[in-house]
Write a protein that holds these residues in place. Structure first.
Motif, PDB file in Angstrom:
ATOM      1  N   GLU A 252     -27.979 -43.244  18.832  1.00 31.38           N
ATOM      2  CA  GLU A 252     -26.905 -44.022  19.299  1.00 31.38           C
ATOM      3  C   GLU A 252     -26.714 -44.931  18.089  1.00 31.38           C
ATOM      4  N   ARG A 253     -27.730 -45.432  17.178  1.00 30.93           N
ATOM      5  CA  ARG A 253     -27.340 -46.322  16.230  1.00 30.93           C
ATOM      6  C   ARG A 253     -26.524 -45.759  15.133  1.00 30.93           C
ATOM      7  N   LEU A 254     -26.860 -44.286  14.973  1.00 31.31           N
ATOM      8  CA  LEU A 254     -25.995 -43.628  13.729  1.00 31.31           C
ATOM      9  C   LEU A 254     -24.667 -43.718  14.109  1.00 31.31           C
ATOM     10  N   PHE A 255     -24.127 -43.444  15.378  1.00 26.95           N
ATOM     11  CA  PHE A 255     -22.904 -43.212  15.871  1.00 26.95           C
ATOM     12  C   PHE A 255     -22.091 -44.429  15.814  1.00 26.95           C
ATOM     13  N   ARG A 256     -22.834 -45.611  16.237  1.00 32.65           N
ATOM     14  CA  ARG A 256     -22.135 -47.155  16.137  1.00 32.65           C
ATOM     15  C   ARG A 256     -22.015 -47.427  14.869  1.00 32.65           C
ATOM     16  N   ARG A 257     -23.148 -47.128  14.074  1.00 30.97           N
ATOM     17  CA  ARG A 257     -22.665 -47.608  12.613  1.00 30.97           C
ATOM     18  C   ARG A 257     -21.726 -46.936  11.833  1.00 30.97           C
ATOM     19  N   TYR A 258     -21.350 -45.750  12.092  1.00 27.92           N
ATOM     20  CA  TYR A 258     -20.572 -44.845  10.998  1.00 27.92           C
ATOM     21  C   TYR A 258     -19.382 -44.799  11.824  1.00 27.92           C
ATOM     22  N   LEU A 259     -19.368 -44.649  13.281  1.00 31.43           N
ATOM     23  CA  LEU A 259     -18.171 -44.267  14.003  1.00 31.43           C
ATOM     24  C   LEU A 259     -17.816 -45.273  15.021  1.00 31.43           C
ATOM     25  N   ASN A 260     -18.377 -46.315  15.179  1.00 32.09           N
ATOM     26  CA  ASN A 260     -18.144 -47.430  16.055  1.00 32.09           C
ATOM     27  C   ASN A 260     -17.909 -46.965  17.610  1.00 32.09           C
ATOM     28  N   ARG A 261     -18.700 -46.076  17.838  1.00 29.01           N
ATOM     29  CA  ARG A 261     -18.648 -45.550  19.117  1.00 29.01           C
ATOM     30  C   ARG A 261     -20.023 -44.813  19.569  1.00 29.01           C
ATOM     31  N   SER A 262     -20.488 -44.886  20.721  1.00 37.31           N
ATOM     32  CA  SER A 262     -21.723 -44.053  21.086  1.00 37.31           C
ATOM     33  C   SER A 262     -21.528 -42.498  21.079  1.00 37.31           C
ATOM     34  N   PRO A 263     -22.548 -41.771  21.126  1.00 40.91           N
ATOM     35  CA  PRO A 263     -22.595 -40.214  20.817  1.00 40.91           C
ATOM     36  C   PRO A 263     -21.693 -39.897  22.240  1.00 40.91           C
ATOM     37  N   LYS A 264     -21.987 -40.134  23.363  1.00 36.73           N
ATOM     38  CA  LYS A 264     -21.294 -39.812  24.650  1.00 36.73           C
ATOM     39  C   LYS A 264     -19.880 -40.178  24.465  1.00 36.73           C
ATOM     40  N   ARG A 265     -19.547 -41.457  23.984  1.00 32.74           N
ATOM     41  CA  ARG A 265     -17.950 -41.341  23.909  1.00 32.74           C
ATOM     42  C   ARG A 265     -17.201 -40.540  22.880  1.00 32.74           C
ATOM     43  N   TYR A 266     -18.013 -40.301  21.833  1.00 32.07           N
ATOM     44  CA  TYR A 266     -17.447 -39.401  20.809  1.00 32.07           C
ATOM     45  C   TYR A 266     -17.307 -38.019  21.410  1.00 32.07           C
ATOM     46  N   TYR A 267     -18.137 -37.724  21.961  1.00 33.48           N
ATOM     47  CA  TYR A 267     -18.120 -36.305  22.715  1.00 33.48           C
ATOM     48  C   TYR A 267     -17.210 -36.183  23.640  1.00 33.48           C
ATOM     49  N   MET A 268     -17.047 -37.134  24.503  1.00 34.25           N
ATOM     50  CA  MET A 268     -15.860 -37.261  25.412  1.00 34.25           C
ATOM     51  C   MET A 268     -14.587 -37.317  24.974  1.00 34.25           C
ATOM     52  N   GLU A 269     -14.362 -37.983  23.883  1.00 34.84           N
ATOM     53  CA  GLU A 269     -12.825 -37.940  23.127  1.00 34.84           C
ATOM     54  C   GLU A 269     -12.694 -36.752  22.491  1.00 34.84           C
ATOM     55  N   THR A 270     -13.674 -36.110  22.013  1.00 33.77           N
ATOM     56  CA  THR A 270     -13.599 -34.576  21.557  1.00 33.77           C
ATOM     57  C   THR A 270     -13.051 -33.658  22.812  1.00 33.77           C
ATOM     58  N   ARG A 271     -13.685 -33.745  23.623  1.00 30.81           N
ATOM     59  CA  ARG A 271     -13.311 -32.931  24.746  1.00 30.81           C
ATOM     60  C   ARG A 271     -12.211 -32.935  25.277  1.00 30.81           C
ATOM     61  N   LEU A 272     -11.615 -34.298  25.563  1.00 32.45           N
ATOM     62  CA  LEU A 272     -10.467 -34.534  25.997  1.00 32.45           C
ATOM     63  C   LEU A 272      -9.373 -34.183  24.878  1.00 32.45           C
ATOM     64  N   ALA A 273      -9.422 -34.008  23.779  1.00 29.93           N
ATOM     65  CA  ALA A 273      -8.746 -33.624  22.587  1.00 29.93           C
ATOM     66  C   ALA A 273      -8.376 -32.174  22.768  1.00 29.93           C
ATOM     67  N   ARG A 274      -9.517 -31.468  22.966  1.00 31.01           N
ATOM     68  CA  ARG A 274      -9.259 -30.258  23.269  1.00 31.01           C
ATOM     69  C   ARG A 274      -8.593 -29.734  24.608  1.00 31.01           C
ATOM     70  N   ALA A 275      -8.837 -30.358  25.567  1.00 30.69           N
ATOM     71  CA  ALA A 275      -8.114 -30.392  26.942  1.00 30.69           C
ATOM     72  C   ALA A 275      -6.550 -30.765  26.734  1.00 30.69           C
ATOM     73  N   ARG A 276      -6.364 -31.575  25.785  1.00 27.27           N
ATOM     74  CA  ARG A 276      -4.849 -31.981  25.737  1.00 27.27           C
ATOM     75  C   ARG A 276      -4.071 -30.894  24.827  1.00 27.27           C
ATOM     76  N   ASN A 277      -4.663 -30.123  23.867  1.00 29.55           N
ATOM     77  CA  ASN A 277      -4.250 -28.865  23.234  1.00 29.55           C
ATOM     78  C   ASN A 277      -3.950 -27.756  24.086  1.00 29.55           C
ATOM     79  N   LEU A 278      -5.193 -27.522  25.200  1.00 31.24           N
ATOM     80  CA  LEU A 278      -4.827 -26.544  26.153  1.00 31.24           C
ATOM     81  C   LEU A 278      -3.655 -26.838  27.000  1.00 31.24           C
ATOM     82  N   LEU A 279      -3.526 -28.027  27.457  1.00 35.05           N
ATOM     83  CA  LEU A 279      -2.607 -28.353  28.263  1.00 35.05           C
ATOM     84  C   LEU A 279      -1.156 -28.094  27.856  1.00 35.05           C
ATOM     85  N   MET A 280      -0.892 -28.510  26.530  1.00 40.68           N
ATOM     86  CA  MET A 280       0.230 -28.383  25.827  1.00 40.68           C
ATOM     87  C   MET A 280       0.709 -26.939  25.123  1.00 40.68           C
TER      88      MET A 280
END
Length: 325
Positions: A252-280
């Motif tokens: 958790e600290r590693l993700f917040r320090r370098y990416l300013n988000r939690s691992p869970k949030r980063y995972y969710m954004e990555t999954r949704l980016a894939r979903a958006r590509n598939l939709l389009m």
């Protein structure tokens, strides 16, 4: 083997094709002629109809002909499909029939950027190796499971060749020039283009994870690689941490320090980016897109999607406007 007869390229410019891959493909041919002092290559620009084609940046390119006026190819000719945005809509029956006719006539069939989608739609990549722009990779893999899809910058599979987009067309053409006329000429062409690092078919399209995120931290890069490789079946943060040899709190600290988000949030954004590509990029149903992106509930998928993109998957599907390199 060098030949007295120029090798002829026909570039099929689909509506809203992307300019950079097209120009990156044609310029090495021109420079090879100039550097050699011979006409090693000739080319024609064609489209479905009209006297010009319009690329995705609005520029118009004059044509040499249209599909219905094109002659049967000579064996050894090369047809390059230049794709861009809304590529599935460009795969019309006249285009597919013309491509199949060119292939039957003995032409080598190629594509740059998203043009590989149209070749696959025509059945010309079945059982063959190919590549496509990374943004379209997931959608292509879902739509054409019969194609052996790679993430490399270009693939040359005999009489089928594909380049992923951007400057990868340069590398494909330098590869063809070197095969036909020697490494020295290909190197001279590369020097003229200030192309100082000639890539091979083993080079991957995207920058390394540390370069992409701007952080050189081996453990963080390893965790992100696991996330990107497990979007359909997400891994819990606790399991990610354990596999990386750290505690959940350390992750958790590693993700917040370098990416300013939690691992869970980063995972969710990555999954949704894939979903958006598939939709389009595909005709997959909303529930199929949700499942392919790790969501078991369409309502949860829609809620998460709207929170990130400000629109529902259903409305997004109606816009169909994802850009490509």
């Amino acid at each position: 083997m060098p030949s007295d007869k120029p090798r002829r390229f026909t570039f099929l410019l689909l509506d809203r094709f992307t300019m950079m891959p097209f120009t990156a493909a044609i310029e090495p041919l021109r420079l090879a002629n100039r550097a050699s002092g011979q006409t090693l290559y000739s080319w024609r620009l064609v489209a479905v109809a009209g006297d010009h084609a319009t690329c995705s940046n609005g520029t118009r390119v004059a044509l040499d002909g249209t599909l219905d006026a094109e002659p049967v190819p000579d064996r050894g000719d090369v047809v390059i499909v230049c794709g861009g945005t809304d590529i599935a809509r460009a795969a019309t029956r006249p285009v597919l029939n013309w491509l199949r006719k060119q292939a039957r006539g003995g032409a080598t069939m190629g594509a740059v950027c998203t043009g590989a989608w149209v070749l696959a739609e025509a059945g010309l990549l079945d059982g063959r190796k190919a590549t496509i722009h990374w943004e379209n990779h997931d959608g292509f893999a879902e739509a054409f499971p019969q194609v052996d899809l790679y993430r490399s910058v270009f693939v040359n599979d005999g009489n089928r060749m594909t380049a992923a987009g951007g400057t990868s067309s340069i590398d494909l053409m330098l590869h063809l020039i070197a095969d036909a006329h020697g490494e020295a000429l290909a190197t001279e062409v590369a020097d003229q283009m200030l192309h100082t690092a000639i890539r091979t078919d083993q080079d991957r399209q995207r920058l390394s994870i540390p370069t992409r995120i701007g952080v050189r931290h081996p453990r963080l890069a390893a965790v992100i690689a696991r996330i990107e490789g497990n979007l359909e079946d997400p891994i819990s943060p606790a399991q990610l941490a354990q596999d990386a040899g750290m505690s959940t709190r350390q992750l958790e600290r590693l993700f917040r320090r370098y990416l300013n988000r939690s691992p869970k949030r980063y995972y969710m954004e990555t999954r949704l980016a894939r979903a958006r590509n598939l939709l389009m990029q595909t005709d997959m149903s909303i529930i199929e897109v949700a499942l392919a992106s790790g969501f078991s509930s369409p309502s949860h998928f829609s809620k998460c999607y709207r929170a990130l993109y400000g629109s529902t998957p259903y409305r997004e599907r109606g816009t169909g406007t994802v850009s490509h390199a």
